[in-house]
Scaffold this motif. Structure first.
Motif, short mmCIF file in Angstrom:
data_model
loop_
_atom_site.label_atom_id
_atom_site.label_comp_id
_atom_site.label_asym_id
_atom_site.label_seq_id
_atom_site.Cartn_x
_atom_site.Cartn_y
_atom_site.Cartn_z
N ALA A 101 -5.69 5.75 10.00
CA ALA A 101 -6.96 6.20 9.48
C ALA A 101 -8.00 5.03 9.43
O ALA A 101 -9.27 5.93 9.05
CB ALA A 101 -6.35 5.83 7.50
N LEU A 102 -7.93 4.27 9.62
CA LEU A 102 -9.04 3.24 9.93
C LEU A 102 -9.64 3.76 11.10
O LEU A 102 -11.42 3.31 10.79
CB LEU A 102 -9.00 1.81 10.45
N ALA A 103 -9.33 4.39 11.76
CA ALA A 103 -9.91 4.62 13.17
C ALA A 103 -10.77 6.39 12.97
O ALA A 103 -12.06 6.83 13.83
CB ALA A 103 -8.41 5.49 14.56
N ILE A 134 -12.09 6.64 10.03
CA ILE A 134 -12.70 6.51 9.57
C ILE A 134 -14.24 5.92 10.31
O ILE A 134 -15.86 6.79 10.50
CB ILE A 134 -12.83 4.75 8.36
N ARG A 135 -14.07 4.65 11.58
CA ARG A 135 -14.94 5.21 12.47
C ARG A 135 -15.31 6.19 13.74
O ARG A 135 -16.14 6.08 13.27
CB ARG A 135 -14.04 3.68 13.60
N ASN A 136 -14.70 6.96 13.55
CA ASN A 136 -14.83 7.75 14.05
C ASN A 136 -15.68 8.53 13.30
O ASN A 136 -16.47 9.44 14.12
CB ASN A 136 -13.70 8.90 14.81
N ILE A 137 -15.73 9.12 12.40
CA ILE A 137 -16.55 9.57 11.53
C ILE A 137 -17.92 9.15 11.23
O ILE A 137 -18.82 9.75 10.89
CB ILE A 137 -16.33 10.13 9.99
N ALA A 138 -17.93 8.03 10.98
CA ALA A 138 -19.20 7.07 10.59
C ALA A 138 -19.29 6.61 12.75
O ALA A 138 -20.68 6.40 12.21
CB ALA A 138 -18.14 5.24 10.33
N THR A 144 0.56 -1.71 -0.02
CA THR A 144 0.17 -0.34 -0.07
C THR A 144 1.17 1.65 -0.24
O THR A 144 0.78 2.34 -0.01
CB THR A 144 -0.85 0.32 0.90
N GLY A 145 2.14 1.15 0.44
CA GLY A 145 2.84 2.50 0.30
C GLY A 145 2.70 3.13 2.00
O GLY A 145 3.29 4.25 1.98
N PHE A 146 1.31 2.54 3.02
CA PHE A 146 1.22 2.97 4.10
C PHE A 146 1.76 2.39 4.81
O PHE A 146 2.10 1.19 5.11
CB PHE A 146 -0.23 3.29 4.33
N TYR A 147 2.44 2.69 6.82
CA TYR A 147 3.20 1.76 7.36
C TYR A 147 1.67 1.95 8.17
O TYR A 147 1.08 2.17 7.96
CB TYR A 147 4.08 3.03 8.34
N GLU A 148 1.90 0.61 8.97
CA GLU A 148 0.89 -0.16 10.22
C GLU A 148 0.23 1.52 11.23
O GLU A 148 -1.15 1.14 11.16
CB GLU A 148 1.29 -0.82 11.05
#
Length: 51
Positions: A42-44, A46-50, A32-36
């Motif tokens: 980013a996933l957190a 998304i969870r905060n927005i949703a 992906t080009g992104f670190y863990e």
């Protein structure tokens, strides 16, 4: 920008955990080009927005 169903976003963390467990966190970086930490942040977000 695209919309993402929260049901899909909910599946990613456990799948990432399995990936990191069996292949190591660098596998996500290579693919992906992104670190863990960046992926988890980013996933957190998304969870905060949703949430």
């Amino acid at each position: 920008m695209r919309h993402l169903l929260t049901s899909i976003a909910d599946v990613w963390p456990p799948l990432l955990d399995l990936t990191f467990q069996f292949l190591g966190s660098q596998e996500a970086r290579y693919r992906t080009g992104f670190y863990e930490d960046e992926i988890n942040d980013a996933l957190a977000a998304i969870r905060n927005i949703a949430g």
